[in-house]
Design a protein around this motif. Sequence first.
Motif, mmCIF file in Angstrom:
data_model
loop_
_atom_site.group_PDB
_atom_site.id
_atom_site.type_symbol
_atom_site.label_atom_id
_atom_site.label_comp_id
_atom_site.label_asym_id
_atom_site.label_seq_id
_atom_site.Cartn_x
_atom_site.Cartn_y
_atom_site.Cartn_z
ATOM 1 N N MET A 1 -101.162 10.340 -17.768
ATOM 2 C CA MET A 1 -99.747 10.130 -17.466
ATOM 3 C C MET A 1 -99.226 11.144 -16.447
ATOM 4 S SD MET A 1 -98.073 11.438 -21.105
ATOM 5 C CE MET A 1 -96.386 11.543 -20.526
ATOM 6 N N LYS A 2 -99.737 12.348 -16.471
ATOM 7 C CA LYS A 2 -99.263 13.362 -15.528
ATOM 8 C C LYS A 2 -99.828 13.129 -14.132
ATOM 9 C CE LYS A 2 -99.156 18.333 -14.609
ATOM 10 N NZ LYS A 2 -99.579 19.689 -15.091
ATOM 11 N N ASP A 3 -101.121 12.908 -14.048
ATOM 12 C CA ASP A 3 -101.767 12.771 -12.741
ATOM 13 C C ASP A 3 -101.379 11.472 -12.034
ATOM 14 O OD1 ASP A 3 -103.019 15.185 -13.125
ATOM 15 O OD2 ASP A 3 -104.834 14.290 -13.986
ATOM 16 N N GLU A 4 -101.323 10.367 -12.772
ATOM 17 C CA GLU A 4 -101.065 9.078 -12.136
ATOM 18 C C GLU A 4 -99.583 8.723 -12.039
ATOM 19 O OE1 GLU A 4 -103.296 5.790 -13.534
ATOM 20 O OE2 GLU A 4 -105.245 6.814 -13.368
ATOM 21 N N HIS A 5 -98.767 9.254 -12.965
ATOM 22 C CA HIS A 5 -97.356 8.855 -12.996
ATOM 23 C C HIS A 5 -96.383 10.031 -12.852
ATOM 24 C CE1 HIS A 5 -98.600 4.798 -14.094
ATOM 25 N NE2 HIS A 5 -99.412 5.340 -14.989
ATOM 26 N N GLY A 6 -96.914 11.232 -12.774
ATOM 27 C CA GLY A 6 -96.056 12.399 -12.541
ATOM 28 C C GLY A 6 -95.165 12.774 -13.704
ATOM 29 N N VAL A 7 -95.534 12.379 -14.908
ATOM 30 C CA VAL A 7 -94.720 12.690 -16.091
ATOM 31 C C VAL A 7 -95.471 13.711 -16.952
ATOM 32 C CG1 VAL A 7 -93.620 11.788 -18.169
ATOM 33 C CG2 VAL A 7 -93.630 10.426 -16.064
ATOM 34 N N GLU A 8 -94.876 14.868 -17.106
ATOM 35 C CA GLU A 8 -95.481 15.940 -17.895
ATOM 36 C C GLU A 8 -95.332 15.632 -19.385
ATOM 37 O OE1 GLU A 8 -97.606 19.416 -18.055
ATOM 38 O OE2 GLU A 8 -96.639 18.861 -16.160
ATOM 39 N N PRO A 9 -96.424 15.694 -20.169
ATOM 40 C CA PRO A 9 -96.309 15.424 -21.607
ATOM 41 C C PRO A 9 -95.337 16.392 -22.292
ATOM 42 C CG PRO A 9 -98.610 15.416 -20.932
ATOM 43 C CD PRO A 9 -97.821 15.949 -19.769
ATOM 44 N N THR A 10 -94.464 15.860 -23.108
ATOM 45 C CA THR A 10 -93.464 16.650 -23.837
ATOM 46 C C THR A 10 -93.845 16.672 -25.315
ATOM 47 O OG1 THR A 10 -92.067 14.746 -24.359
ATOM 48 C CG2 THR A 10 -91.703 15.818 -22.212
ATOM 49 N N SER B 1 -99.912 -1.035 -33.205
ATOM 50 C CA SER B 1 -100.930 -2.085 -33.048
ATOM 51 C C SER B 1 -102.341 -1.567 -33.217
ATOM 52 C CB SER B 1 -100.784 -2.734 -31.663
ATOM 53 O OG SER B 1 -99.497 -3.277 -31.497
ATOM 54 N N GLY B 2 -102.495 -0.285 -33.550
ATOM 55 C CA GLY B 2 -103.824 0.288 -33.740
ATOM 56 C C GLY B 2 -104.619 0.410 -32.454
ATOM 57 N N MET B 3 -103.939 0.461 -31.309
ATOM 58 C CA MET B 3 -104.630 0.534 -30.004
ATOM 59 C C MET B 3 -104.799 1.994 -29.605
ATOM 60 S SD MET B 3 -102.460 -2.607 -28.290
ATOM 61 C CE MET B 3 -103.099 -2.335 -26.643
ATOM 62 N N VAL B 4 -105.676 2.681 -30.341
ATOM 63 C CA VAL B 4 -105.831 4.130 -30.163
ATOM 64 C C VAL B 4 -106.454 4.474 -28.814
ATOM 65 C CG1 VAL B 4 -106.900 6.213 -31.091
ATOM 66 C CG2 VAL B 4 -106.000 4.458 -32.647
ATOM 67 N N SER B 5 -107.537 3.828 -28.432
ATOM 68 C CA SER B 5 -108.221 4.184 -27.172
ATOM 69 C C SER B 5 -107.318 3.930 -25.970
ATOM 70 C CB SER B 5 -109.526 3.390 -27.041
ATOM 71 O OG SER B 5 -109.267 1.995 -27.042
ATOM 72 N N GLU B 6 -106.578 2.819 -26.005
ATOM 73 C CA GLU B 6 -105.672 2.525 -24.882
ATOM 74 C C GLU B 6 -104.565 3.577 -24.788
ATOM 75 O OE1 GLU B 6 -106.622 0.463 -27.198
ATOM 76 O OE2 GLU B 6 -107.177 -1.503 -26.400
ATOM 77 N N GLY B 7 -104.031 3.961 -25.946
ATOM 78 C CA GLY B 7 -102.978 4.969 -25.944
ATOM 79 C C GLY B 7 -103.465 6.316 -25.461
ATOM 80 N N LEU B 8 -104.656 6.738 -25.932
ATOM 81 C CA LEU B 8 -105.211 8.027 -25.513
ATOM 82 C C LEU B 8 -105.508 8.032 -24.010
ATOM 83 C CD1 LEU B 8 -107.678 8.901 -28.428
ATOM 84 C CD2 LEU B 8 -105.559 10.101 -27.823
ATOM 85 N N ASN B 9 -106.041 6.938 -23.510
ATOM 86 C CA ASN B 9 -106.356 6.834 -22.088
ATOM 87 C C ASN B 9 -105.099 7.046 -21.244
ATOM 88 O OD1 ASN B 9 -107.986 6.146 -19.744
ATOM 89 N ND2 ASN B 9 -106.911 4.181 -19.745
ATOM 90 N N LEU B 10 -103.990 6.417 -21.652
ATOM 91 C CA LEU B 10 -102.735 6.558 -20.915
ATOM 92 C C LEU B 10 -102.170 7.971 -21.053
ATOM 93 C CD1 LEU B 10 -100.705 4.985 -19.205
ATOM 94 C CD2 LEU B 10 -99.507 4.367 -21.298
ATOM 95 N N PHE B 11 -102.327 8.562 -22.246
ATOM 96 C CA PHE B 11 -101.797 9.905 -22.488
ATOM 97 C C PHE B 11 -102.451 10.932 -21.556
ATOM 98 C CE2 PHE B 11 -102.297 13.946 -24.894
ATOM 99 C CZ PHE B 11 -100.958 14.310 -24.957
#
Length: 868
Positions: free
Chosen positions: A622-631, A609-619
Motif C-alpha cells: 500500500m505504501k509503495d504502490e499507492h503512497g499510503v503509509e500504514p497507520t 470474507s477470510g481473504m487473508v492472502s489478498e489482504g496481506l498482499n495489499l497491506f
Amino acid sequence: MSSPLLSISAAPNPLPSLQTHQSIATATPSVSLSRDSWTQSLRANIQSSQFHQAISTYVHMTSSGVAPDHFAFPAVLKAVAALQHLALAKQVHAHILKFGYGATSVPVANSLLNVYGKCGDIWGVYKVFDRIPHSQRDTVSWNSFISALCRADDWETALESFRLMLLDNVEPSSFTLVSIAHACSNLPRHHGLRLGKQLHGFSLRMGDIKTFTNNALMAMYSKLGQLNDAEMLFELFEERDLVTWNTMLSSLSQSDMFLEALLMLRRLVVQGLEPDGVTIASVLPACSHLELLEIGKQLHAYALRHYILINNSFVASALVDMYCNCRRVQSGRRVFDSSMAKSIALWNAMITGYAQNEHDEEALTLFIEMEAAAELCPNATTMASIVPACVRSEAFVHKLGIHGYVLKRGLGTDHYVQNALMDLYSRMGKIQISKAIFDSMDVRDIVSWNTMIVGYVICGQHENALLLLHEMQRVEQEKNGSSYEHEKRIPLKPNNITLMTVLPGCATLVALEKGQEIHAYAVRNMLASDVGVGSALVDMYAKCGCLNISRKVFDIIPTRNVITWNVIIMAYGMHGKGEEALELFNRMVKEVKPNNVTFIAVFAACSHSGMVSEGLNLFYKMKDEHGVEPTPDHYACVVDMLGRAGQVEEAYQLINDMPSELDKASAWSSLLGSCRIHQKVEIGEIAARNLFRLEPGVASHYVLLSNIYSSAQLWDKATDIRKRMKEKGVRKEPGCSWIELDDEVHKFIAGDASHPQSGQVYGFLETLSEKMRKEGYVPDTSCVLHNVDEEEKEALLCGHSEKLAIAFGILNTPPGTTIRVAKNLRVCNDCHEATKYISVITDREIVLRDVRRFHQFRNGRCSCGDYW
C-alpha cells in the motif's frame, strides 16, 4: 458681524482642522473679495475635495462681514455632508435660519435634506422636508428625502414617499428610480419582486434607459433571486460601463454561479475594460469556492501591478479568504500582514481562515491581537468563527467562558453566533443547552436547523435528529398562526447538508422507510445527484441491508469522489462480499487516489470474507504502490483479519513487528477479540494486560477477557475481572437492538421487559422455541457467560436483545415482510443459530446488522457462511 460658527473650536468634538483659524489669512482669499468670489472659492475647495478648507473658507467669509446666500449655503453644506459632521450641520442650519433662507430657498432646503440624511439624522430630514411648501418641493427635494429614508433602511416609507411624489405631479428622475429599486430589493422577496417589476415597467414608460438605472434594476433582480432577469437586462443593454459588469459579476458570485462569474470576467477583459477593486473582490470568491488557486494568484498579481491592494481592505479580505479556502493559510497571512489598512472585515477573514483550516491556536492568538493591539471590537462574524476554534483547541481550557464573553459583548442574540454556540455545546456533550439556545432563537435559518440536527447526531441521538427534521418540514409547510413567524420568511427546505446529516441516522437506526422518504425528497428537489448526498444514500441503503439498491444509487451518481468509493467498498465488505470489494477497489484506483479509509474498508472486506492472502498482499504494497503509509488502524484491521481466520499467533507477531512510535491499542483490541473467538487464553491475557495499561477505562477489554475465562470455565478468574471492573467504576455496555416499524424506531435491551409489547414478545419466543426444538435446534448455552445451571442459561438466551427485536418485527408485520434489525454488539453464536431456524419456521428473510457486519438469514442459511 459675529458668526455662530466661530464657536466651533469650543465644541466638544470639533473638526481637527478647525480648532484654530490662525492660518486662514494665507489659505483664503482677501477680505475685500465679493460674495460671489467667496462662493467661487468655496466651490473650488469642494471640487478639489478640500472639505475642511471649505469650512475654513466659509468661517472666514462670515467673520469678514460677508453674508452668505442661497449659493454659498449649498456649497458649504456639501462639504459638511462629505465630512458627515452632524454638530456642524446643525450650526450651519442655525446660520441659514438667521439669514432668512430656511423656508424661502428650495436649493438650500434640499442641501439640508442631503446633509441630515448623510449624517444619519432622519428626524432632521423629516423636519426640513415638512417645512418645504408642497408647491415648492421639486424632484431634488423628493430624491433627497427618499434617499435619506433608504439610508435609514426605512424601505416601506421610501416607497410610500415615491407614491406621494407621483401624486404631487413631480416627475421622478433616474436618481429616484435608483433609490426605489434599492428599496424594492430589501423587501420580502414576493412583495419586493412585485413592486420591482412595476418600477421596471414605469422606467420603460418614462423612457429612462440610463446606465445607472439599468445597473440598479439588475442589482434589484439579483438580490430578489431573479438572476435570469438580471442577466437578460445585462445582455439587452448596450451602454454598459464597468459598474454594469461589476454588478453582474457580483450577482453571479453571490448566487454561487462561480464558473459563470469567471467566464463573465473573461468577457469583460475581451471588451477592453480594466478590472478595478470591485471587480477583483467580486471574482475572488469564485476562485475561493472552486479552489482555483492559480487563477486566484493571477488576480492577486493583477491587483499588485495596478496598485489596487493599497488601502483596499475588500480586495485584501477576498484574497485572504481565497488563499485560506485553497489551504494556503501562510499565503493568506502574508496578504494580511502586508495590508496597510486592516479593517474588521480583513481581521475576520484571517481569523476565519485559521479556524476553517483548524489552526485554532493561531486563530485565538490573532483574535487576542485584534482586541489588544488593533483595539478593534469583535463583531458577530468574528465570534461565529472563533467559537468553533475554542471548542477544538486543547490549549483553550475554559470553553464555557467564551459564551460569557459573547454575552458581555452583546452578541448573544445574533443567530450566526447562536449557531456557533449550539455547535460548541453539542461537541461538549451538552445537547440540552444547545436545544435551549435553539428554542430561544428569534430567527432560525437553515444553518440553525442543520446545526441542531448535527448536534443530535454527534451526541448519538439519531431519533431526535429525525424528529427535528420532521419538525423542520412542518414549520416550512405551516401557513397560519403566529409561531415560527421568522422561519416563514426564510426558506427552510432541507438542503444537501441537512440530508447528509440525517441519512447516517437512518443508517444507524436501520430506519429504511425514513431513508427512502428522504431519498424521494432528494430526487424531487434535484439533490440526489449531489456527491455528498449520493454517498450518504449509498451508505444508508447498505447499512439497512439493501446492498443491491445501494449499488444502483452508486452507479447513477454522476460524480464520485473518494468518499463515495470508500462507502461502497465498505458496504460490500460488511455484507461479506470480499471479492466484489476488491474488484471495486481495482476500479477505484483508475479514477481517484485511495486514502487511509479506503484501505481500512478493503482490509475489513478481506477480514469478513477470510481473504487473508489478498489482504496481506495489499497491506505490504500500500505504501509503495499507492503512497499510503500504514497507520495503527490499518495494523488493527490486518490483525483482525489474521485472528478471525484463526492465525492468532501470526496476528500477535504482527503487533510485535509494528513500528514503536505507533499506538498499538487498536491492534491489541483486535487481537483480544480474536482470542475470544478462538479461546486463546494465554495470548488473550497478554493482549488484555497491554490494553489495561493503555486504555484502563474501556469496558470492552475487561468484558472480552472475562468472556475468554468464562468460555474456558475459569470462573474464579472471570469473577476477579468483574470485581476489578466494579472497583474501577467501569460498566459493561448492555446489548441493545432496534427495529423500525411505522416510521418509529423500537429499542430492546437484553433481559428488559419495559416495552409495551414485552409480554407478547416473550410469549411468542417461547412458542417459537418449542417449534425450533422440533426442527433440531439445540440452545448453545456456552454463550451464557455466567456460572448458573443449564435451565437458567436457556432462559437468559431467550432474553437476548436481537431475539426480542426479531420477535417484535414478526408479530407486527404482514407475512413475507423482511425483518431488519440492528445490534450494538457482536451477535452471539446462539442467536445466530436460532435466527436460521426462525427464518425457516416463519418463512421470513431476516437481516441482522451487528457491530461488525451483516447477516442475511433466508431458508435456514446465513450470508456470512457462519464466518463472522
